[in-house]
Write an enzyme that holds these catalytic residues in place. Structure first.
Site, PDB file in Angstrom:
ATOM      1  N   LYS A  13       0.840  -1.216   0.000  1.00 56.47           N
ATOM      2  CA  LYS A  13       0.000   0.000   0.000  1.00 56.47           C
ATOM      3  C   LYS A  13       0.868   1.256   0.000  1.00 56.47           C
ATOM      4  O   LYS A  13       0.676   2.168  -0.808  1.00 56.47           O
ATOM      5  CB  LYS A  13      -0.928   0.036   1.245  1.00 56.47           C
ATOM      6  CG  LYS A  13      -1.838  -1.169   1.385  1.00 56.47           C
ATOM      7  CD  LYS A  13      -2.723  -1.065   2.617  1.00 56.47           C
ATOM      8  CE  LYS A  13      -1.982  -1.120   3.943  1.00 56.47           C
ATOM      9  NZ  LYS A  13      -1.278  -2.391   4.210  1.00 56.47           N
ATOM     10  N   ARG A  88      -9.820   0.627   8.232  1.00 54.89           N
ATOM     11  CA  ARG A  88      -9.428  -0.739   8.597  1.00 54.89           C
ATOM     12  C   ARG A  88     -10.516  -1.450   9.395  1.00 54.89           C
ATOM     13  O   ARG A  88     -10.320  -2.604   9.783  1.00 54.89           O
ATOM     14  CB  ARG A  88      -8.160  -0.672   9.461  1.00 54.89           C
ATOM     15  CG  ARG A  88      -6.858  -0.785   8.678  1.00 54.89           C
ATOM     16  CD  ARG A  88      -5.682  -0.697   9.643  1.00 54.89           C
ATOM     17  NE  ARG A  88      -4.533  -1.412   9.186  1.00 54.89           N
ATOM     18  CZ  ARG A  88      -3.428  -0.853   8.693  1.00 54.89           C
ATOM     19  NH1 ARG A  88      -3.341   0.456   8.566  1.00 54.89           N
ATOM     20  NH2 ARG A  88      -2.418  -1.598   8.331  1.00 54.89           N
ATOM     21  N   ARG A 122      11.487  -5.570   5.598  1.00 57.87           N
ATOM     22  CA  ARG A 122      11.165  -4.148   5.360  1.00 57.87           C
ATOM     23  C   ARG A 122      12.117  -3.229   6.117  1.00 57.87           C
ATOM     24  O   ARG A 122      12.442  -3.458   7.268  1.00 57.87           O
ATOM     25  CB  ARG A 122       9.728  -3.862   5.775  1.00 57.87           C
ATOM     26  CG  ARG A 122       9.387  -2.373   5.708  1.00 57.87           C
ATOM     27  CD  ARG A 122       7.920  -2.097   5.537  1.00 57.87           C
ATOM     28  NE  ARG A 122       7.111  -2.525   6.650  1.00 57.87           N
ATOM     29  CZ  ARG A 122       5.763  -2.440   6.658  1.00 57.87           C
ATOM     30  NH1 ARG A 122       5.123  -1.924   5.617  1.00 57.87           N
ATOM     31  NH2 ARG A 122       5.081  -2.846   7.686  1.00 57.87           N
ATOM     32  N   ARG A 155      10.937  -1.263  11.695  1.00 60.88           N
ATOM     33  CA  ARG A 155       9.791  -0.906  12.544  1.00 60.88           C
ATOM     34  C   ARG A 155       9.645  -1.899  13.688  1.00 60.88           C
ATOM     35  O   ARG A 155       9.765  -3.101  13.493  1.00 60.88           O
ATOM     36  CB  ARG A 155       8.508  -0.908  11.696  1.00 60.88           C
ATOM     37  CG  ARG A 155       8.290   0.404  10.986  1.00 60.88           C
ATOM     38  CD  ARG A 155       7.203   0.348   9.960  1.00 60.88           C
ATOM     39  NE  ARG A 155       5.965  -0.274  10.398  1.00 60.88           N
ATOM     40  CZ  ARG A 155       4.854  -0.315   9.661  1.00 60.88           C
ATOM     41  NH1 ARG A 155       4.849   0.257   8.467  1.00 60.88           N
ATOM     42  NH2 ARG A 155       3.774  -0.899  10.105  1.00 60.88           N
ATOM     43  N   ARG A 166      -0.858  -8.710  13.679  1.00 57.08           N
ATOM     44  CA  ARG A 166      -1.404  -7.797  12.662  1.00 57.08           C
ATOM     45  C   ARG A 166      -2.158  -8.574  11.579  1.00 57.08           C
ATOM     46  O   ARG A 166      -3.191  -8.124  11.097  1.00 57.08           O
ATOM     47  CB  ARG A 166      -0.287  -6.960  12.045  1.00 57.08           C
ATOM     48  CG  ARG A 166       0.085  -5.787  12.949  1.00 57.08           C
ATOM     49  CD  ARG A 166       1.500  -5.337  12.725  1.00 57.08           C
ATOM     50  NE  ARG A 166       1.705  -4.782  11.413  1.00 57.08           N
ATOM     51  CZ  ARG A 166       2.870  -4.792  10.772  1.00 57.08           C
ATOM     52  NH1 ARG A 166       3.928  -5.321  11.349  1.00 57.08           N
ATOM     53  NH2 ARG A 166       2.983  -4.251   9.592  1.00 57.08           N
TER      54      ARG A 166
HETATM   55  P1  ADP Z   1       1.194  -1.624   7.420  1.00 55.74           P
HETATM   56  O1  ADP Z   1       1.990  -0.788   6.488  1.00 55.74           O
HETATM   57  O2  ADP Z   1       1.995  -2.750   7.977  1.00 55.74           O
HETATM   58  O3  ADP Z   1      -0.125  -2.034   6.823  1.00 55.74           O
HETATM   59  P2  ADP Z   1       0.574   0.839   8.777  1.00 55.74           P
HETATM   60  O4  ADP Z   1       1.832   1.605   8.671  1.00 55.74           O
HETATM   61  O5  ADP Z   1      -0.537   1.176   7.839  1.00 55.74           O
HETATM   62  O6  ADP Z   1       0.891  -0.730   8.683  1.00 55.74           O
HETATM   63  O7  ADP Z   1       0.009   0.908  10.249  1.00 55.74           O
HETATM   64  C1  ADP Z   1       0.845   0.582  11.341  1.00 55.74           C
HETATM   65  C2  ADP Z   1       0.002   0.398  12.570  1.00 55.74           C
HETATM   66  O8  ADP Z   1      -0.688   1.637  12.885  1.00 55.74           O
HETATM   67  C3  ADP Z   1      -1.114  -0.638  12.483  1.00 55.74           C
HETATM   68  O9  ADP Z   1      -0.657  -1.966  12.732  1.00 55.74           O
HETATM   69  C4  ADP Z   1      -2.086  -0.140  13.564  1.00 55.74           C
HETATM   70  O10 ADP Z   1      -1.599  -0.448  14.851  1.00 55.74           O
HETATM   71  C5  ADP Z   1      -1.995   1.378  13.375  1.00 55.74           C
HETATM   72  N1  ADP Z   1      -2.965   1.833  12.380  1.00 55.74           N
HETATM   73  C6  ADP Z   1      -2.707   2.346  11.156  1.00 55.74           C
HETATM   74  N2  ADP Z   1      -3.833   2.649  10.515  1.00 55.74           N
HETATM   75  C7  ADP Z   1      -4.857   2.308  11.343  1.00 55.74           C
HETATM   76  C8  ADP Z   1      -6.272   2.354  11.255  1.00 55.74           C
HETATM   77  N3  ADP Z   1      -6.885   2.809  10.155  1.00 55.74           N
HETATM   78  N4  ADP Z   1      -6.992   1.927  12.324  1.00 55.74           N
HETATM   79  C9  ADP Z   1      -6.408   1.472  13.430  1.00 55.74           C
HETATM   80  N5  ADP Z   1      -5.075   1.388  13.594  1.00 55.74           N
HETATM   81  C10 ADP Z   1      -4.297   1.799  12.557  1.00 55.74           C
HETATM   82  P1  ADP Z   2       2.213  -1.871   3.270  1.00 55.80           P
HETATM   83  O1  ADP Z   2       2.201  -0.365   3.297  1.00 55.80           O
HETATM   84  O2  ADP Z   2       1.019  -2.453   2.568  1.00 55.80           O
HETATM   85  O3  ADP Z   2       2.411  -2.488   4.623  1.00 55.80           O
HETATM   86  P2  ADP Z   2       4.824  -1.576   2.002  1.00 55.80           P
HETATM   87  O4  ADP Z   2       4.591  -0.722   0.811  1.00 55.80           O
HETATM   88  O5  ADP Z   2       5.494  -0.968   3.169  1.00 55.80           O
HETATM   89  O6  ADP Z   2       3.455  -2.338   2.411  1.00 55.80           O
HETATM   90  O7  ADP Z   2       5.665  -2.846   1.508  1.00 55.80           O
HETATM   91  C1  ADP Z   2       6.077  -3.851   2.433  1.00 55.80           C
HETATM   92  C2  ADP Z   2       7.495  -4.302   2.096  1.00 55.80           C
HETATM   93  O8  ADP Z   2       7.488  -4.985   0.851  1.00 55.80           O
HETATM   94  C3  ADP Z   2       8.495  -3.160   1.962  1.00 55.80           C
HETATM   95  O9  ADP Z   2       9.735  -3.651   2.383  1.00 55.80           O
HETATM   96  C4  ADP Z   2       8.510  -2.893   0.438  1.00 55.80           C
HETATM   97  O10 ADP Z   2       9.770  -2.391   0.005  1.00 55.80           O
HETATM   98  C5  ADP Z   2       8.275  -4.283  -0.130  1.00 55.80           C
HETATM   99  N1  ADP Z   2       7.462  -4.283  -1.350  1.00 55.80           N
HETATM  100  C6  ADP Z   2       6.464  -3.459  -1.689  1.00 55.80           C
HETATM  101  N2  ADP Z   2       5.925  -3.802  -2.868  1.00 55.80           N
HETATM  102  C7  ADP Z   2       6.600  -4.887  -3.284  1.00 55.80           C
HETATM  103  C8  ADP Z   2       6.540  -5.740  -4.450  1.00 55.80           C
HETATM  104  N3  ADP Z   2       5.655  -5.527  -5.426  1.00 55.80           N
HETATM  105  N4  ADP Z   2       7.402  -6.771  -4.510  1.00 55.80           N
HETATM  106  C9  ADP Z   2       8.276  -6.999  -3.526  1.00 55.80           C
HETATM  107  N5  ADP Z   2       8.404  -6.233  -2.427  1.00 55.80           N
HETATM  108  C10 ADP Z   2       7.581  -5.203  -2.303  1.00 55.80           C
END
Ligand code: ADP
Ligand code: ADP
Ligand code: ZN
Length: 215
Positions: A13, A88, A122, A155, A166
């Protein structure tokens, strides 16, 4: 253009939202980034959410909704935005539809083994929203962000116990939104596997096609 980037932790994302933000000049609104910035600045919100986030749980709806509402009310979000990580829960989705009735939801589909390998490698930038991966998306200089030169870090919530929680939280609280948006008719499924450049190329075309349709 108003798009929600939806999908499990590690789906890409953030990575796709960074690409789309630069391509379409739209603000990238990531609730995770907003929370992490509040934690770094030790604001009352940051102190409140730190233990919740480190444990891999969801922040309660009201605090999250207030944060997004305030961010989307800023002038740069008037003509569109890219939401990453919100909504979410069903409660958050209902709140979003109250303050913004029209948007597309992009569901990035990635299997669990791939998600786990992405999260375990990551590396996050401490200065901007770029994320990297030790194998799949390496920075040009080890440990340094290509975009802003800040150091990269792991992280706290990318540790194994938190990742497991998660993914469970995603399945029980967030995945039901797929049916919610399917019924609403604004859900688009996108294959999130394949290298980041290939995923972005197909996603960009889909976003352009959707924009030409409506919203
Ligand atoms: P990821 O990239 O792994 O999907 P995010 O960076 O979006 O995680 O979010 C990190 C953490 O922040 C989540 O695991 C949750 O604890 C909190 N968080 C983020 N967005 C939301 C949301 N919309 N509602 C509740 N908690 C959230
Ligand atoms: P999210 O925000 O959904 O948690 P991220 O964009 O942070 O996901 O991506 C999670 C991890 O996977 C990061 O280390 C990123 O560099 C890697 N990543 C993202 N997209 C891809 C892809 N298409 N193929 C392989 N690795 C990816
Ligand atoms: Zn950076």
């Amino acid at each position: 253009m108003r798009f929600v980037f939806f999908g499990p932790p590690g789906a890409g994302k953030g990575t796709m939202a960074v690409e789309a933000s630069s391509e379409f000049s739209l603000p990238h609104v990531s609730t995770g980034d907003l929370f992490r910035s509040a934690i770094r600045k030790r604001t009352p919100l940051g102190l409140y959410v730190k233990t919740i986030i480190d444990a891999g749980s969801l922040v309660p709806d009201q605090a999250t909704i207030d944060l997004v509402k305030e961010r989307l009310a800023q002038p740069d979000a008037r003509s569109g935005w890219l939401l990453d990580g919100f909504p979410r829960t069903i409660g958050q989705a209902q709140a979003l539809s109250d303050f913004c009735p029209e948007n597309w939801v992009i569901d990035l589909q990635v299997s669990d083994p791939v998600l786990i390998s992405r999260l375990s490698g990551r590396r996050m930038c401490s200065g901007c929203s770029h994320s990297y991966h030790m194998v799949f998306k390496q920075p040009k200089i080890d440990g340094v962000c290509d975009a802003c030169g800040s150091p990269l870090y792991i992280r706290d919530d990318d540790r194994e116990a938190s990742v497991r929680n998660r993914l469970l939280e995603y399945r029980s609280l967030t995945e039901p939104l797929v049916d919610y948006y399917r019924e609403k008719g604004n859900l688009v499924m996108v294959n999130g596997e394949g290298d980041p450049k290939a995923v972005w190329a197909s996603l960009k075309q889909i976003m352009l096609d959707l924009h030409a349709l409506k919203h």
